[in-house]
Design an enzyme around this catalytic site. Sequence first.
Site, PDB file in Angstrom:
ATOM      1  N   ASP A   1       0.863  -1.176   0.000  1.00 16.69           N
ATOM      2  CA  ASP A   1       0.000   0.000   0.000  1.00 16.69           C
ATOM      3  C   ASP A   1       0.908   1.237   0.000  1.00 16.69           C
ATOM      4  O   ASP A   1       1.788   1.351   0.853  1.00 16.69           O
ATOM      5  CB  ASP A   1      -0.893  -0.013   1.250  1.00 16.69           C
ATOM      6  CG  ASP A   1      -2.302   0.511   0.971  1.00 16.69           C
ATOM      7  OD1 ASP A   1      -3.278  -0.208   1.282  1.00 16.69           O
ATOM      8  OD2 ASP A   1      -2.404   1.619   0.421  1.00 16.69           O
TER       9      ASP A   1
ATOM     10  N   ASP B   1      -2.977   4.851  -2.370  1.00 13.30           N
ATOM     11  CA  ASP B   1      -4.024   5.430  -1.537  1.00 13.30           C
ATOM     12  C   ASP B   1      -4.413   6.836  -2.025  1.00 13.30           C
ATOM     13  O   ASP B   1      -3.530   7.671  -2.278  1.00 13.30           O
ATOM     14  CB  ASP B   1      -3.493   5.508  -0.106  1.00 13.30           C
ATOM     15  CG  ASP B   1      -4.575   5.767   0.915  1.00 13.30           C
ATOM     16  OD1 ASP B   1      -4.531   6.817   1.559  1.00 13.30           O
ATOM     17  OD2 ASP B   1      -5.479   4.916   1.035  1.00 13.30           O
TER      18      ASP B   1
ATOM     19  N   GLU C   1      -6.309   4.111  -5.955  1.00 15.00           N
ATOM     20  CA  GLU C   1      -7.600   4.324  -5.283  1.00 15.00           C
ATOM     21  C   GLU C   1      -8.010   5.757  -5.579  1.00 15.00           C
ATOM     22  O   GLU C   1      -7.258   6.685  -5.257  1.00 15.00           O
ATOM     23  CB  GLU C   1      -7.501   4.103  -3.779  1.00 15.00           C
ATOM     24  CG  GLU C   1      -8.852   4.250  -3.074  1.00 15.00           C
ATOM     25  CD  GLU C   1      -8.770   4.756  -1.655  1.00 15.00           C
ATOM     26  OE1 GLU C   1      -9.686   4.453  -0.860  1.00 15.00           O
ATOM     27  OE2 GLU C   1      -7.785   5.443  -1.302  1.00 15.00           O
TER      28      GLU C   1
ATOM     29  N   HIS D   1     -11.174  -2.723   3.122  1.00 17.44           N
ATOM     30  CA  HIS D   1     -11.106  -2.421   4.561  1.00 17.44           C
ATOM     31  C   HIS D   1     -11.878  -1.151   4.917  1.00 17.44           C
ATOM     32  O   HIS D   1     -11.951  -0.762   6.089  1.00 17.44           O
ATOM     33  CB  HIS D   1      -9.645  -2.240   4.965  1.00 17.44           C
ATOM     34  CG  HIS D   1      -9.007  -1.123   4.240  1.00 17.44           C
ATOM     35  ND1 HIS D   1      -8.770  -1.148   2.866  1.00 17.44           N
ATOM     36  CD2 HIS D   1      -8.631   0.118   4.631  1.00 17.44           C
ATOM     37  CE1 HIS D   1      -8.261  -0.001   2.492  1.00 17.44           C
ATOM     38  NE2 HIS D   1      -8.160   0.798   3.538  1.00 17.44           N
ATOM     39  N   ASP D   2     -12.475  -0.490   3.911  1.00 14.88           N
ATOM     40  CA  ASP D   2     -13.265   0.737   4.132  1.00 14.88           C
ATOM     41  C   ASP D   2     -14.758   0.529   3.905  1.00 14.88           C
ATOM     42  O   ASP D   2     -15.549   1.456   4.109  1.00 14.88           O
ATOM     43  CB  ASP D   2     -12.811   1.834   3.145  1.00 14.88           C
ATOM     44  CG  ASP D   2     -11.424   2.371   3.432  1.00 14.88           C
ATOM     45  OD1 ASP D   2     -10.785   2.883   2.491  1.00 14.88           O
ATOM     46  OD2 ASP D   2     -10.972   2.261   4.592  1.00 14.88           O
TER      47      ASP D   2
HETATM   48  O1  TEU Z   1      -9.481   5.800   1.800  1.00 10.80           O
HETATM   49  C1  TEU Z   1      -9.871   6.956   1.146  1.00 10.80           C
HETATM   50  C2  TEU Z   1     -11.297   7.141   1.225  1.00 10.80           C
HETATM   51  O2  TEU Z   1     -11.870   7.684   0.383  1.00 10.80           O
HETATM   52  C3  TEU Z   1     -11.953   6.612   2.389  1.00 10.80           C
HETATM   53  O3  TEU Z   1     -11.732   7.442   3.401  1.00 10.80           O
HETATM   54  C4  TEU Z   1     -13.379   6.502   2.153  1.00 10.80           C
HETATM   55  O4  TEU Z   1     -13.947   7.625   1.726  1.00 10.80           O
HETATM   56  C5  TEU Z   1     -14.087   6.197   3.339  1.00 10.80           C
HETATM   57  O5  TEU Z   1     -13.429   5.373   4.116  1.00 10.80           O
HETATM   58  C6  TEU Z   1     -15.323   5.544   2.928  1.00 10.80           C
HETATM   59  O6  TEU Z   1     -16.006   5.467   4.035  1.00 10.80           O
HETATM   60  C7  TEU Z   1      -8.102   5.589   1.896  1.00 10.80           C
HETATM   61  C8  TEU Z   1      -7.860   4.320   2.699  1.00 10.80           C
HETATM   62  O7  TEU Z   1      -8.420   3.239   2.020  1.00 10.80           O
HETATM   63  C9  TEU Z   1      -8.502   4.535   4.056  1.00 10.80           C
HETATM   64  O8  TEU Z   1      -8.441   3.367   4.841  1.00 10.80           O
HETATM   65  C10 TEU Z   1      -7.770   5.659   4.749  1.00 10.80           C
HETATM   66  O9  TEU Z   1      -8.425   5.942   5.945  1.00 10.80           O
HETATM   67  C11 TEU Z   1      -7.758   6.912   3.876  1.00 10.80           C
HETATM   68  O10 TEU Z   1      -7.449   6.656   2.516  1.00 10.80           O
HETATM   69  C12 TEU Z   1      -6.676   7.852   4.352  1.00 10.80           C
HETATM   70  O11 TEU Z   1      -5.420   7.270   4.117  1.00 10.80           O
END
Ligand code: TEU
Length: 548
Positions: free
Chosen positions: A97, A193, A248, A320-321
């Site tokens: 990542d 990310d 992403e 994971h989000d």
């Molecule tokens: O996520 C980016 C992102 O858009 C997320 O925050 C998303 O909007 C949200 O979680 C949806 O509910 C990335 C990573 O995947 C996330 O785990 C991190 O928290 C974020 O960036 C900051 O690095």
Amino acid sequence: MRAWWKAAVVYQVYPRSFADSDGDGIGDLAGIAGRLDYLARLGVDVLWLSPVYPSPQDDAGYDISDYQDIDPTFGTLADFDALLAAVHERGMKLVLDLVVNHTSDEHPWFAQSRSSRSDPKRDWYWWRPRPNNWRSAFSGSAWELDEATGEHYLHLFSRKQPDLNWENPEVRAAIHAMMRWWLDRGVDGFRMDVVNFLSKDPALPDGSGAGAWTGAEHYVNGPRIHEFLHEMHREVFEGRAETLTVGEMPGVTVEEARRFTDPARGEVDMVFQFEHVQLDQGASKWDPRPLDLRELKASLGRWQAGLADTGWNSLYWNNHDQPRVVSRFGDDGEHRVRAAKLLGTILHLHRGTPYVYQGEELGMTNAPFAAIEDFRDIESLNHYAEAVAAGSAPEEVLAALRARGRDNARTPMQWDASEHAGFTTGTPWLAVDPNHVEINARAALADPDSVFHHYRRLIELRHTLPVVAHGDFTMLLAEHDRIYAFTRGHEGVELLVLGNFSGGTVTAEIPGWEGAELLLGNYAQRSEPAAGLELRPWEARVLRRLHR
Ligand code: TEU
């Protein structure tokens, strides 16, 4: 030459929650190494590890304080090298990542930058005497005052995640060098990310609108983003074969994705777009709404068509989000197994590279969080605090967290029916879902009819049938509110993929498939052939015929 990753399947490991080898209740690299045969059995080609770098864990590792080491919680660089070697021995690849929109505020770069207004690294971050109205994704302003130097710094995520200033060529060069360092170590690529946030409008103008993401129009797909990604590609990946990059990209459009993933432009191989995971909500993710299947088909259909001749799609339901898809778009009760298989079938037979998130291959569900104390994720905890302070009923906010909170994806992997699901011999950092007594890898491996073995067959289809990896895509029955149907066609072979997204029985009126070969389904073969394409509750079927 066709890119290798078009026929590959990626498995996302969330190291904190995958497998704990030392009993501290948090997963680690040795734990992952101990489960590689399980992943090889599933048949996946690439492992993506969420961050394992040194981090104060303010945002569960997406706040990095050292890019070229391993957090002691997860192990050492030697453990990492051993894991990488073991992955390669099994013919798999490993991508890391890359979190370079921001660092941790405990990264030496930021410590230097905040030390004085005249420090040579001051301009490695965004400092301003007065904040603009941009909002953090984790609630509140996107600016934090540094008392010592009397200026504010930008943080689109938590205040412990200051944004790097990519306008500064020194920043870009340092990141490129770090990436080459990992690739030279044998890593096979990066998941990047929020990589379409790197270029901000340097004037940092106020954003229109209010609420989360205020200001996004000034940093999502910013003015120099294609230049930055092309430069990165040139400086890091040129001349390196067999790598994979996936960006992403919240807020990315089909048109933009064509530019980002057009191989001729040398930016990224594919992107994670968010449209299909933002259909079942109102004003924000905390305002859940039922999914309209027609909207899902319209969105995914547009991405299939939009990247049919240029670029490439990634395919995902979970990460994971996101909350667990079988609870979100399926049925995690009576029809859980069938619904989980249906969701896998529909996703994996689209044109693009599928991503399996840990536990998805077991049909893991959202977790029964009872109280705010059960949650760990900064996004959820900050939202709860802000909403309750603004007068929302705690129970109402809790209901939204239960439905959409990121902790749903982060409960420990369920390896067996023992106390902590075989994840740890200690106390897990986040509670194991009590349904692990039924839903776990040991039971799944032993049951030829399990979700695991269905995913294994799906991955086998992608490895053995060129039509799956390379076939064209045609959506059918776009206006049907319960049936998801499409065809794939390639070199004389045609597939019909059918899914019934309901607990009732429906018939797909699609002529010409009588007698077609059933390649894969989630119901036992019928004794007598059903009339037409009758689909039972949550039924999925993949039929094959040779071109007429
Ligand atoms: O996520 C980016 C992102 O858009 C997320 O925050 C998303 O909007 C949200 O979680 C949806 O509910 C990335 C990573 O995947 C996330 O785990 C991190 O928290 C974020 O960036 C900051 O690095």
